[in-house]
Enzyme design. Structure first.
Site, mmCIF file in Angstrom:
data_model
loop_
_atom_site.group_PDB
_atom_site.id
_atom_site.type_symbol
_atom_site.label_atom_id
_atom_site.label_comp_id
_atom_site.label_asym_id
_atom_site.label_seq_id
_atom_site.Cartn_x
_atom_site.Cartn_y
_atom_site.Cartn_z
ATOM 1 C CD GLN A 25 -2.885 -1.034 2.428
ATOM 2 O OE1 GLN A 25 -2.500 -0.496 3.458
ATOM 3 N NE2 GLN A 25 -4.042 -1.670 2.348
ATOM 4 C CB THR A 81 -7.602 0.492 2.444
ATOM 5 O OG1 THR A 81 -7.763 1.521 3.424
ATOM 6 C CG2 THR A 81 -6.510 0.883 1.478
ATOM 7 C CD GLU A 130 -7.516 -1.660 11.388
ATOM 8 O OE1 GLU A 130 -7.254 -2.856 11.176
ATOM 9 O OE2 GLU A 130 -7.821 -0.854 10.477
ATOM 10 C CB THR A 170 -9.863 -4.549 4.416
ATOM 11 O OG1 THR A 170 -9.144 -3.344 4.090
ATOM 12 C CG2 THR A 170 -9.801 -5.471 3.219
ATOM 13 C CB CYS A 201 -10.355 2.551 8.647
ATOM 14 S SG CYS A 201 -8.893 1.541 8.957
#
Length: 203
Positions: A27, A60, A172, A58, A170
């Site tokens: 990434q 991204t 997280e 996820t 995201c």
């Protein structure tokens, strides 16, 4: 699943989890070809194992979702879809999006939300700081009150621009921010995506 079906029911799930260290390095290097190949490999493994649909857990990595969709003949449920549906069901028209710099700055996520009819706002400043908190702290299990304030400040600035709610885009971010912290309602993409997976299993 128990709440939906009762008894001792649980969801039949096939999962392929990857080592995030090489993913994060690709990434950072913007090696989306390599990242796409890695996700295709995962999807094909699951296909061979008998999966009936693919869920990419996820945000991204949905930048390479089209690679997955092209590689397997299975339904693919995009994480932005149930998120957009939940926002629209609640009457939200203008929404803030927080996530990694990739998710906030690249078109793959915003375009998907806008195609559903949402007006999407992303931070005008401090995107690097917001993204750095994800990679340098949250991914390592570090929860900082100072970083929480950085996110709250970003949300307040987005609210001042007209955001009615904020997408925690995201997996997280929910470790740091919840409705108790945010001045506007939060929409957790992880929970909404998991709900869509449950709906698929039960359909």
């Amino acid at each position: 699943m128990t709440k939906r079906k009762g008894g001792l029911h649980s969801a039949p799930i096939l999962m392929h989890s990857v080592d995030f260290e090489p993913i994060a390095k690709m990434q950072a290097a913007h090696d989306w070809d390599g990242l796409g190949a890695a996700m295709v490999d995962s999807a094909q493994r699951l296909d061979r194992a008998g999966a009936q649909a693919i869920f990419l857990a996820t945000n991204t990595m949905h930048n390479v979702a089209h690679r997955i969709e092209d590689s397997v003949d299975l339904p693919f449920v995009h994480i932005a879809e149930p998120t957009a549906d939940a926002l629209l069901a609640d009457g939200i028209e203008r929404v803030a999006l927080l996530g990694t710099a990739f998710t906030m700055e690249m078109p793959f996520y915003v375009d998907r939300l806008e195609a559903k009819g949402l007006d999407v706002l992303v931070p005008e400043v401090d995107r690097t700081n917001l993204s750095g908190i994800i990679y340098n702290e949250l991914c390592k299990g570090i929860i900082s009150d100072q970083s929480r304030l950085v996110y709250i400040d970003a949300i307040n600035k987005l609210r001042a621009r007209g955001a009615e709610a904020v997408i925690l885009g995201c997996t997280e971010i929910t470790m740091l921010i919840s409705d108790d912290d945010s001045p506007i309602p939060t929409y957790d993409t992880t929970a909404l995506h998991a709900g869509a997976a449950a709906d698929f299993i039960l359909s």
